[in-house]
Design a protein around this motif. Sequence first.
Motif, short mmCIF file in Angstrom:
data_model
loop_
_atom_site.label_atom_id
_atom_site.label_comp_id
_atom_site.label_asym_id
_atom_site.label_seq_id
_atom_site.Cartn_x
_atom_site.Cartn_y
_atom_site.Cartn_z
N CYS A 16 0.84 -1.21 0.00
CA CYS A 16 0.00 0.00 0.00
C CYS A 16 0.87 1.26 0.00
O CYS A 16 0.54 2.24 -0.68
N SER A 17 1.97 1.24 0.73
CA SER A 17 2.88 2.39 0.76
C SER A 17 3.48 2.63 -0.63
O SER A 17 3.59 3.77 -1.08
N VAL A 24 1.29 9.52 -5.62
CA VAL A 24 1.74 10.87 -5.30
C VAL A 24 2.77 11.34 -6.32
O VAL A 24 2.73 12.48 -6.78
N GLY A 25 3.70 10.46 -6.69
CA GLY A 25 4.72 10.83 -7.67
C GLY A 25 4.14 11.16 -9.03
O GLY A 25 4.50 12.16 -9.65
N VAL A 26 3.22 10.34 -9.49
CA VAL A 26 2.58 10.59 -10.79
C VAL A 26 1.75 11.86 -10.73
O VAL A 26 1.77 12.68 -11.66
N THR A 29 4.01 14.86 -10.92
CA THR A 29 4.52 15.02 -12.28
C THR A 29 3.46 15.61 -13.21
O THR A 29 3.75 16.51 -14.01
N VAL A 30 2.25 15.13 -13.10
CA VAL A 30 1.16 15.64 -13.95
C VAL A 30 0.90 17.12 -13.64
O VAL A 30 0.75 17.92 -14.57
N ILE A 31 0.88 17.48 -12.39
CA ILE A 31 0.62 18.87 -12.01
C ILE A 31 1.73 19.79 -12.51
O ILE A 31 1.47 20.85 -13.09
N VAL A 32 2.98 19.38 -12.32
CA VAL A 32 4.10 20.21 -12.78
C VAL A 32 4.10 20.33 -14.30
O VAL A 32 4.34 21.41 -14.85
N THR A 33 3.82 19.25 -14.99
CA THR A 33 3.75 19.29 -16.45
C THR A 33 2.65 20.23 -16.92
O THR A 33 2.86 21.02 -17.86
N TYR A 34 1.51 20.18 -16.28
CA TYR A 34 0.40 21.07 -16.64
C TYR A 34 0.77 22.53 -16.41
O TYR A 34 0.51 23.39 -17.27
#
Length: 136
Positions: A16-17, A24-26, A29-34
């Motif tokens: 689960c961890s 969280v990592g993905v 990455t998606v937020i920074v890319t956007y």
Amino acid sequence: MAPETLELIQSLIPVCSAIAGAIVGVAGTVIVTYMNKKSEERKHLASLSFNAGTENFKASVEITKARILNYQKSPNVLPLEYYILNMKYLTDIIQKKGLRKEELKAFILQKNEIMEGVFNAAYKPNLEKDTEKVEK
């Protein structure tokens, strides 16, 4: 709690961890890319509006030159800032999504009012000086 259940829970914790860490990592990455995409888009539009403004200025200069060569009365060429600001405001209007006809008309009128203020600030002192010279 049964020992088997406790052992199962203890063995699921690392899984689960790992899954939570991957999510969280993905997501990060998606937020920074956007955010980077939006920033690049804003930079590109700013560059386009600047280039369009300078091209309008160059065209105005060429038209003025042609009028002078043809001995026609020529209006003054507006300052470069006027053309760049005009394109900047127009770009801002174009970026707005879902505009209705009335809203678009209001934004264009507001842009024109601002540009008229810029024109008056740039030329009114010169026009007043020219008028004083003619009167003397």
